[in-house]
Design a protein around this motif. Sequence first.
Motif, PDB file in Angstrom:
ATOM      1  N   ILE A 711       0.840  -1.218   0.000  1.00 17.94           N
ATOM      2  CA  ILE A 711       0.000   0.000   0.000  1.00 17.94           C
ATOM      3  C   ILE A 711       0.864   1.253   0.000  1.00 17.94           C
ATOM      4  O   ILE A 711       0.614   2.209  -0.739  1.00 17.94           O
ATOM      5  N   SER A 712       1.908   1.271   0.821  1.00 15.54           N
ATOM      6  CA  SER A 712       2.774   2.450   0.877  1.00 15.54           C
ATOM      7  C   SER A 712       3.532   2.648  -0.441  1.00 15.54           C
ATOM      8  O   SER A 712       3.713   3.789  -0.904  1.00 15.54           O
ATOM      9  N   LEU A 713       3.958   1.507  -1.074  1.00 13.71           N
ATOM     10  CA  LEU A 713       4.638   1.615  -2.355  1.00 13.71           C
ATOM     11  C   LEU A 713       3.702   2.147  -3.430  1.00 13.71           C
ATOM     12  O   LEU A 713       4.080   3.002  -4.249  1.00 13.71           O
ATOM     13  N   ARG A 714       2.492   1.648  -3.461  1.00 15.82           N
ATOM     14  CA  ARG A 714       1.493   2.126  -4.430  1.00 15.82           C
ATOM     15  C   ARG A 714       1.246   3.613  -4.263  1.00 15.82           C
ATOM     16  O   ARG A 714       1.210   4.375  -5.237  1.00 15.82           O
ATOM     17  N   GLN A 720       4.457  10.055  -7.216  1.00 16.00           N
ATOM     18  CA  GLN A 720       5.509  10.384  -8.175  1.00 16.00           C
ATOM     19  C   GLN A 720       4.939  10.655  -9.565  1.00 16.00           C
ATOM     20  O   GLN A 720       5.384  11.554 -10.288  1.00 16.00           O
ATOM     21  N   LYS A 721       3.939   9.892  -9.931  1.00 17.93           N
ATOM     22  CA  LYS A 721       3.307  10.055 -11.247  1.00 17.93           C
ATOM     23  C   LYS A 721       2.617  11.410 -11.354  1.00 17.93           C
ATOM     24  O   LYS A 721       2.661  12.078 -12.395  1.00 17.93           O
ATOM     25  N   LYS A 722       1.960  11.816 -10.266  1.00 15.38           N
ATOM     26  CA  LYS A 722       1.267  13.121 -10.272  1.00 15.38           C
ATOM     27  C   LYS A 722       2.261  14.272 -10.371  1.00 15.38           C
ATOM     28  O   LYS A 722       1.995  15.302 -10.979  1.00 15.38           O
TER      29      LYS A 722
END
Length: 724
Positions: A711-714, A720-722
């Motif tokens: 969950i934390s990685l997701r 990062q994508k945003k």
Amino acid sequence: MGRHNNQLPDNLPQLQNLIKRDPESYREEFLQQYSHFQSTLEVFRLTPGEFNKSLDESLMFLAQVAHCYADDLKGYPQEIVEILKAHNTILDNNMRMTFCKTLILLRNKDLLQPTALLSLFFELLRCRDKALRKFLQNHIITDIKNINSKHKNAKVNTTLQNFMFTMFKDSNERAAKMSADIMIELYKKNIWNDAKTVNVIATGCFSRTIKVVVTCLKFFLGSDPEDENNSDDSDSEDEPNYKEVMMANKVNKKSKKRDKQLKKVKQLFVKSKKKKSNAPVFNFSALHLIYDPQGFAEKLFKRHKQINSRFEIKLMTLDVISRLIGLHDLFLFNFYPYIQRFLQPHQREVTKLLQFIAQASHELVPPEHLEPVLKTLVNNFVSERNSADVMAIGLNAVREICSRCPLVMNEDLLRDLAQYKNYKDRSVMMAARSLIGLFRNTMPDLLHKKDRGRPTEATIAIEPLKYGQSKAKDFIPGADVLLKELNSDDDDFEIDSDASDDDDQWIDVDHDDDNDNNDDDKEDKEDNDEEDEDDDKKKKVRSAGKPLKRLKKEKRTKLDRKKEKAMKLASKKVEKKEELTAETKAKAAQVSIEKILTDEDFKRIDSELVKRQMTNAKRGVKRPLPEETRGELVKLGDIENIYKKKKHDKQSRMESVKDGRDDREKFGYKDGRQNPFCSKTNREKKKTKAFQMIKHKNRSKVKRSFKDKQISLRNHLIKQKKMK
């Protein structure tokens, strides 16, 4: 009937009743009971420490019927007195009380002399029986009051006072303390209010027993007038409103209960009226009656320095000494430097010490002995490094000292203190202005000219007294108005007279503008004449051919003329003032000698004195300054008088804050649950748990599960994508 007589020996109350009705018929029964008493008493002598019920009943029976058989019971009182003297300390408490009650009954029937009984009771005050001591104290006071009810019995009083004096030196603390209480109570009831009683109580101030010392010191301190006023006010609040009750009685339905209530209200109303009409009690009458006040004050001060007692007792001793010094104008020069050491703002009960130093000030104290105290007081209190309250208290203390000994103040110090009249804090400002107001009426010359105020006819007549000079007058101040009244028929001497009348009647000494203008005209004219003469001289000199330097030196400058003018004006004012006061004194003395003054004359004189205080007063002054009177007691409130808003302390502020929260909801966490009594979530319970129980759950990053890591990685990848 025979059966009835047989029961009499066992029924003492019935026999007592019958004997009082017909003593002769029941003489045999009485003798039988008396013989029974004698035999019981012999048995009692063997074991005096035990309670004997039969003897207890016989004692009271014989005391009740003693007046019926006075000849047969001649030795009965003395027999009981001897038993009490011999066994007073080992007797049973109940038996001792019965013996005392028996003697009191015999005393009430005049079968026992008061001196013998009261002397015995004073000795019984040594007993370790609090109830008995209280009982005996009440009887002693009541008996002495009854002895002196019709007229003073000097013989009995002298005997008892001498015995009381020996009891003060008794080794037993209880007896000495009780003797002091009895004498003080008799003094307060105006039974023993002579000088001998006061001086016997004064010896108690040097007792070895601390309780006796405290009792005697409290007696001389008396009660505070402010407390007496407060108690009177509280009593007046409880008093019923007589008019309201009478009106309610007229309107309401009549009943026996209401009639009783009305009678009670009438009695209370009459009682309160009598209380208000009573003459005021003189506060320090006891201190006035001391034979040698100087010696008493010196001994008390010496003992105070030698004995290491509690701080409260030391304060009481200093209070009595200061009152003695101020009341009798004593000289106790060591007293002032002793208190001077404690004049610090942080000192415990420092306001009381300031009160004592003010009480010990009087006009006969040499100023050089009080000046160091005044300087210490000003340096330690009246300084901007202290709080405003401390400065105000210091200025108030200076005022109280100077009101009793004005010569202690010097001109430089007074002018420095007067500058606080414009201080930012109101309490300091008012204290400084009260000090200025004091010296306006006593020694206005010490003040700066702008602080003296506009002079009135009362202030121009002030004559500052030198050390040791008295204020005795051979005339009544203001009596000259009666002489004016005789010379004129019109009534122009009331306080509310017109301004035009004032202009005709009164002389403005310092603000006579017309005279000043005339003087100016005269001076200018004289100066012009002198200048003309100088011009003539110059012409003559020029014709002779001589230099002009010498004449220029002789010529006066403009500044010299102004100085001469001011000096002439001041001398004229002084002469005018002296003429005015001398003329007023002469007229007042003439009236005081030639006329017998009536009440109306004194009213006219009082109004004249008030008018003189108001004449030439500043605009806005609505009432005259009160005449300076030196009281015997310095009120602590005068020194602690700090001008602040009422209810401004922390406790009152917190109460007002709490009152403002009444209509608010309770402070705290508010959730949206409809039912406040339902179970809480684990998150809410977590807040109330001890930290040791949940600290392992707070270490979330140490042992995370695989799912938590996913969950934390997701979330990190989404973030990062945003950002891209």
